[in-house]
Design an enzyme around this catalytic site. Structure first.
Site, PDB file in Angstrom:
ATOM      1  N   ASP A 630      36.616  31.646  35.812  1.00 30.47           N
ATOM      2  CA  ASP A 630      35.259  30.598  36.319  1.00 30.47           C
ATOM      3  C   ASP A 630      34.418  32.216  36.406  1.00 30.47           C
ATOM      4  O   ASP A 630      35.117  33.008  37.548  1.00 30.47           O
ATOM      5  CB  ASP A 630      34.927  30.472  37.474  1.00 30.47           C
ATOM      6  N   ILE A 631      33.478  33.228  36.231  1.00 28.90           N
ATOM      7  CA  ILE A 631      32.516  34.078  36.291  1.00 28.90           C
ATOM      8  C   ILE A 631      31.976  34.255  37.766  1.00 28.90           C
ATOM      9  O   ILE A 631      31.121  33.066  38.214  1.00 28.90           O
ATOM     10  CB  ILE A 631      31.185  34.433  35.875  1.00 28.90           C
ATOM     11  N   GLU A 673      29.352  29.373  33.024  1.00 28.66           N
ATOM     12  CA  GLU A 673      30.255  29.680  33.404  1.00 28.66           C
ATOM     13  C   GLU A 673      31.594  30.089  33.023  1.00 28.66           C
ATOM     14  O   GLU A 673      32.492  30.521  33.460  1.00 28.66           O
ATOM     15  CB  GLU A 673      29.511  30.719  34.130  1.00 28.66           C
TER      16      GLU A 673
END
Length: 753
Positions: A630-631, A673
């Site tokens: 996950d960004i 994302e």
């Protein structure tokens, strides 16, 4: 009364003639049997005498050979009375005795000390297997047993009387001169070539023996000319017992336990310890003689029977001539009635005319066809009754030319009935010839085929419609019959397969060349042909089978067995080009399983892959790893730099992460994302190491967007998937939990669960 008396006399004469005839036949049979038995017995006596002579001859001949060898050995010992003979002396002596393989000098322990064959020196001779037979004073003679091999060096003694003579072998003849005074004991061994003995016996002319065997006086067989028979083996044992009792020869007939009949003879040599047994198949030996006797007797008896049969035939012929004539006339009349009845019952119209064409006879079917009765038709010309004018003069001229030349004419024409109506007629005219080949009548067969002609026209129309349907069918068709010949195909097949327009691929030709041509276009030629054979053998419909061509096209095939009233009549193949449909399907699948922004697999494709990996682990065990990425603070990137920059960041992440993955690893975008990585056959340490490298490469490689660096960090959750996981949801749940822990513990880190 006179008629009854005449019949009684005929009956008495018949019975008397039959009794005399039977008596003569019985006498002929008795004479035949007596003569056959007497002559057969005479032949057996002659063969017994021949056997006695032959066995005495062979015994004498073998005795002379053995005596000659023994005399030569004595001569050698005489020539070297005080000095053992040397190898050169032995070789000179051997050159004068070609039927010996070697001559060897042995010591008192049986060891060969000198030999014409160098390989024999040092070999040991077993004297125990060769009993001593006393000779003249100072000399001893030993014979046998037979050895298999070429000489003493490779010889193996054969002492089993149940075994047959070997292909290569020899018989040792051992002569020992006992010492006198200061002389030393000298012993010479001569190896008699077994093949020479067999040739000497088998090449004797006019000898019919099935088997000749030479035995020592103690019963050991030295050699034989044929395979050992258990019955003859027992005979040899009994023979040896008689020899030991002083009975030196015998000749007789013998029946063995397997019911075979033999003429056997034996003779023991009066001076040497050897004997000969002689056996011949009694039935085979006398077969030709018995056949000749039977043939001669049968010839005489046959002549007698022929003479008696001629007398009987003459008596019966003249006795029953009148009755035969009456029966013959009755049969001819019955045949004529049957023939006329058959012609009258025939459903086809039949007309018999004279050579000039006038009607002589017609059947009821002719009247039904034309409307003219037999009375009206007889004496008329057929053309005068039914000529319609539809045929020209050339038609009739050709017809008359054909039938007058003695050939059959067949044709179609239009005729007119008595009421004036026209009909189509099938006409066959055959000339009836006498024994000299002259035409006596013409026989015409007529049939109304008006309805058949109409049906044929309708069939032609239906066939043209079928051809139109086949040619306009949106696919390629080919049909074969049960003889593997083409019965149906359309032009689309030529266009689909690129078939050349030759006579090889037309109706009625074998379908195999067409199948072979098609297989060359297919990606796997042999598999194409094998599948055709499987479909034929299974004899069940098959639809939608896809075939890949070498040029990249995809073709769909339907295989349909064709039946008519439950009877199989052939096989139909339907081919359709589905290349465009396959292309569309691939494009749709690509859209359904790929992320449109990054081009990597989407959530659906990832879930299918992880399900496949779980199934593989369940079957083969092992481990795999799942990474959830996950960004960090991706919303701030969108808010600060815009959504276009956010999309660029996602593509940048995919490019960076792909550099770290193996070909078997899978990177997918689950949404927004969030990314996931599937690592097949990955250990715990390997998965954590890759997760750390992913985190680090994103941190150290910011995206330069519009000359502005955008720094990226990511949180990674790692879990290990094994065959113990009940389902993929459990695996993904652990990965999500690890990702949650990474975010909760400060982001930009890796956690494993």
């Amino acid at each position: 009364m006179n008629k009854l008396s005449k019949r009684s006399r005929f009956l008495a004469a018949d019975l008397a003639f039959a009794a005399v005839f039977t008596l003569c036949g019985v006498l002929c049979a008795l004479v035949y049997l007596y003569q056959s038995e007497a002559q057969t017995h005479q032949q057996s006596t002659i063969q017994l005498s021949i056997a006695k002579h032959d066995v005495a001859f062979f015994s004498h001949d073998i005795g002379l050979l053995m005596q000659d060898i023994d005399d030569n050995l004595k001569t050698l010992l005489d020539a070297a009375a005080h000095k053992p003979p040397q190898a050169n002396t032995l070789r000179n002596a051997l050159s004068n005795i070609p039927h010996l393989n070697s001559i060897s000098l042995i010591d008192s322990q049986g060891k060969v000390i000198t030999s014409t064959t160098a390989a024999n020196v040092g070999r040991i001779i077993d004297f125990d297997a060769s009993p001593v037979y006393p000779q003249a004073s100072g000399d001893l003679l030993r014979i046998g047993p037979t050895y298999r091999g070429h000489d003493i060096a490779d010889g193996i003694p054969l002492t089993d009387n149940a075994k047959s003579t070997p292909g290569h072998g020899f018989i040792p003849i051992i002569h020992t001169r006992l010492p006198e005074g200061n002389e030393q004991e000298n012993t010479l061994v001569a190896t008699l070539d077994l093949e020479y003995l067999l040739r000497r016996i088998t090449n004797v002319p006019n000898v019919s023996a099935t088997r000749i065997a030479v035995l020592r006086a103690d019963g050991l067989r030295l050699f034989d000319t044929a395979a050992t028979d258990i019955g003859l083996l027992l005979f040899e044992r009994e023979t040896v017992k008689r020899w030991q009792k002083g009975n030196l020869n015998d000749t007789k007939e013998l029946t063995t336990e397997d019911s075979r009949h033999w003429i056997v003879a034996d003779c023991l040599h009066p001076q040497l310890p050897i004997g000969v047994t002689w056996a011949v198949d009694h039935d085979g030996l006398l077969k030709d003689a018995v056949l000749k006797i039977q043939r001669n007797n049968m010839t005489i008896m046959l002549l007698m029977i022929i003479g008696m049969a001629c007398m009987l035939f003459g008596y019966l012929f003249f006795r029953h001539t009148n009755r035969y004539q009456r029966e013959r006339i009755a049969r001819i009349e019955a045949q004529r009635s049957l023939l006329e009845g058959s012609l009258n019952a025939c459903t086809s119209a039949i007309v018999i005319t004279k050579p000039d064409g006038l009607i002589e006879w017609c059947n009821p079917a002719f009247s039904a066809l034309t409307g003219y009765t037999a009375v009206e038709a007889n004496g008329q010309y057929p053309s005068a009754l039914s000529k319609s004018g539809k045929q020209d003069k050339a038609f009739y001229a050709h017809m008359w030319q054909t039938i007058r030349s003695g050939r059959i004419w067949r044709g179609e024409l239009v005729n007119r009935r008595k009421d004036g109506s026209l009909y189509d007629e099938l006409l066959t005219i055959a000339p009836a010839l006498n024994s000299e080949g002259t035409i006596q009548h013409f026989i015409a067969t007529k049939a109304d085929f008006t309805q058949q002609k109409a049906a044929r026209k309708e069939l032609e129309i239906a066939h043209s419609h079928l051809n139109a349907v086949v040619e306009n069918f949106p696919g390629s068709l080919v049909m074969e019959d049960l003889q593997s010949c083409i019965v149906l195909l359309n032009q689309n097949l030529f266009e689909l397969l690129g078939l050349p327009g030759t006579e090889e691929y037309v109706l009625g030709k074998p379908v195999q060349p067409l199948m072979v041509f098609s297989s060359h276009i297919a990606e796997n030629s042999q598999a194409f042909l094998d599948r055709i054979e499987e479909l034929r053998a299974a004899n069940h419909p098959s639809y939608g089978e896809e075939i890949h061509f070498k040029d990249g096209r995809w073709v769909e095939r339907d295989f349909i067995p064709i039946r008519l009233h439950e009877n199989l009549i052939g096989f139909l193949y339907i081919y359709r080009d589905i290349s465009q449909r396959k292309r569309h399907a691939r494009e749709l699948w690509q859209l359904a399983t790929s992320d449109p922004l990054t081009g990597i697999p989407n959530r659906r494709a990832f879930f299918e892959s992880i399900e496949h990996e779980r199934a593989r682990l369940t079957r083969y065990s092992g481990e795999a790893a799942v990474l959830m990425i996950d960004i960090d603070h991706f919303k701030q990137i969108n808010d600060t730099h815009g959504h276009a920059a956010g999309d660029a960041v996602l593509c940048h992440i995919v490019r960076q992460v792909r550099k770290l993955l193996r070909e078997s690893d899978m990177l997918a975008r689950l949404g927004g994302e969030e990314f996931a990585i599937l690592l097949p056959q990955a250990s715990r340490e390997g998965a954590v190491g890759l997760a750390e490298r992913v985190r680090k490469v994103l941190e150290e490689n910011p995206l330069i967007y519009n000359d502005i660096p955008i720094h990226i960090t990511a949180s990674v959750g790692v879990t290990i998937m094994s065959h113990n996981d009940p389902n993929t949801d459990k695996t993904l749940s652990r990965a999500d939990h690890a990702l949650y822990e990474a975010k909760r513990n400060g982001r930009n880190r890796v956690e494993i669960n």
